[in-house]
Design an enzyme around this catalytic site. Sequence first.
Site, PDB file in Angstrom:
ATOM      1  N   HIS A 176     -84.266   5.032  45.019  1.00 40.24           N
ATOM      2  CA  HIS A 176     -84.188   6.373  45.048  1.00 40.24           C
ATOM      3  C   HIS A 176     -85.746   6.911  45.373  1.00 40.24           C
ATOM      4  O   HIS A 176     -86.638   6.841  44.873  1.00 40.24           O
ATOM      5  CB  HIS A 176     -83.893   6.999  43.703  1.00 40.24           C
ATOM      6  CG  HIS A 176     -83.581   8.479  43.465  1.00 40.24           C
ATOM      7  ND1 HIS A 176     -84.320   9.242  42.597  1.00 40.24           N
ATOM      8  CD2 HIS A 176     -82.727   9.158  44.241  1.00 40.24           C
ATOM      9  CE1 HIS A 176     -83.840  10.403  42.951  1.00 40.24           C
ATOM     10  NE2 HIS A 176     -82.936  10.445  43.642  1.00 40.24           N
TER      11      HIS A 176
ATOM     12  N   HIS B 257     -87.761  15.417  49.718  1.00 46.04           N
ATOM     13  CA  HIS B 257     -86.706  16.023  48.943  1.00 46.04           C
ATOM     14  C   HIS B 257     -86.534  17.407  48.663  1.00 46.04           C
ATOM     15  O   HIS B 257     -85.426  18.348  49.116  1.00 46.04           O
ATOM     16  CB  HIS B 257     -86.706  15.384  47.670  1.00 46.04           C
ATOM     17  CG  HIS B 257     -85.717  15.749  46.781  1.00 46.04           C
ATOM     18  ND1 HIS B 257     -85.788  16.659  45.667  1.00 46.04           N
ATOM     19  CD2 HIS B 257     -84.364  15.364  46.744  1.00 46.04           C
ATOM     20  CE1 HIS B 257     -84.661  16.759  44.851  1.00 46.04           C
ATOM     21  NE2 HIS B 257     -83.765  15.926  45.684  1.00 46.04           N
TER      22      HIS B 257
END
Length: 292
Positions: free
Chosen positions: A46, A88
């Site tokens: 991730h 992100h």
Amino acid sequence: MKKQVWRATAVAAFGCLALTLAPAAAQADEGNEGNAGNEGPAVLAHRGSSGMAPENTAAATDLAIAQGADFVEIDVQRTKDGRLVNFHDCTMERTTNVEEVYPGRSSYRVSDFTWAQLRRLDAGSWFHENFAGERIITVNDVIRRVDRSNGATGLLAEISPCAHYEGLADDLAETLWGKPRFTERALAAGRLGVQSFELDDAQAFHGLMPEVPIGFLTAERPTEEELVTLGTWADQVNPQYTVTDQELVDRVHELGMAINVWTVNEPGAMRTMAGLGVDGIITDYPQSLTQR
């Protein structure tokens, strides 16, 4: 049966080339030291190995590859001058020194800065002083790093859900079209996927590159109606692990899709998800599953 990024086999067209999408385990070379040859879910790092290095940086990407992750999961955004970058948050205050370098700006969105401006930012010190000087990296840089793993590690690209973007799916498809050698090899090895929280973006990308497995991300448990609809076009349903149980896993598989759960960091939860038969586990700590 529909193609699935980790399990099934399909034949799809990429340009004028015929591609075979097969299970990663079946495609792995003898020298492949990733996790794909082992029993159990695929290991998806991730934002890279983001529990051990600053997220979405070269350091996190390289560490995930070294730890034997099957995939590096990234986040695709676009700069003011059209460069796709791996970042992100919609704004950059949390993980960079953007306020120090560019004080008094009315907005710190990624899309409000050029690539040259972003390259000045420190994206590592917030995590630990040992990572001072780590930079924001482009999607092209991630692809180069993944490609150097010779198929041991693949790419799972998330189209950013930041609401101000338009056309990110088109841009990502264009980037992959521009790298036919990488895209062909990654698809043939079952080492490429795209996902999104936004149905419109997921469907738009699927329409542009139907040969690339597409996943729908969700924090909520999908309804039966939603699952049946997704089963007509999507390859994956990727829910938060806290809403995932055996019934959901079995139903997703019955509909011909794979299921990858996020973000699973606690060893007990990893064991539980693996026991349910999920196809992939998205985690900040890939080494917990690869033992590398």
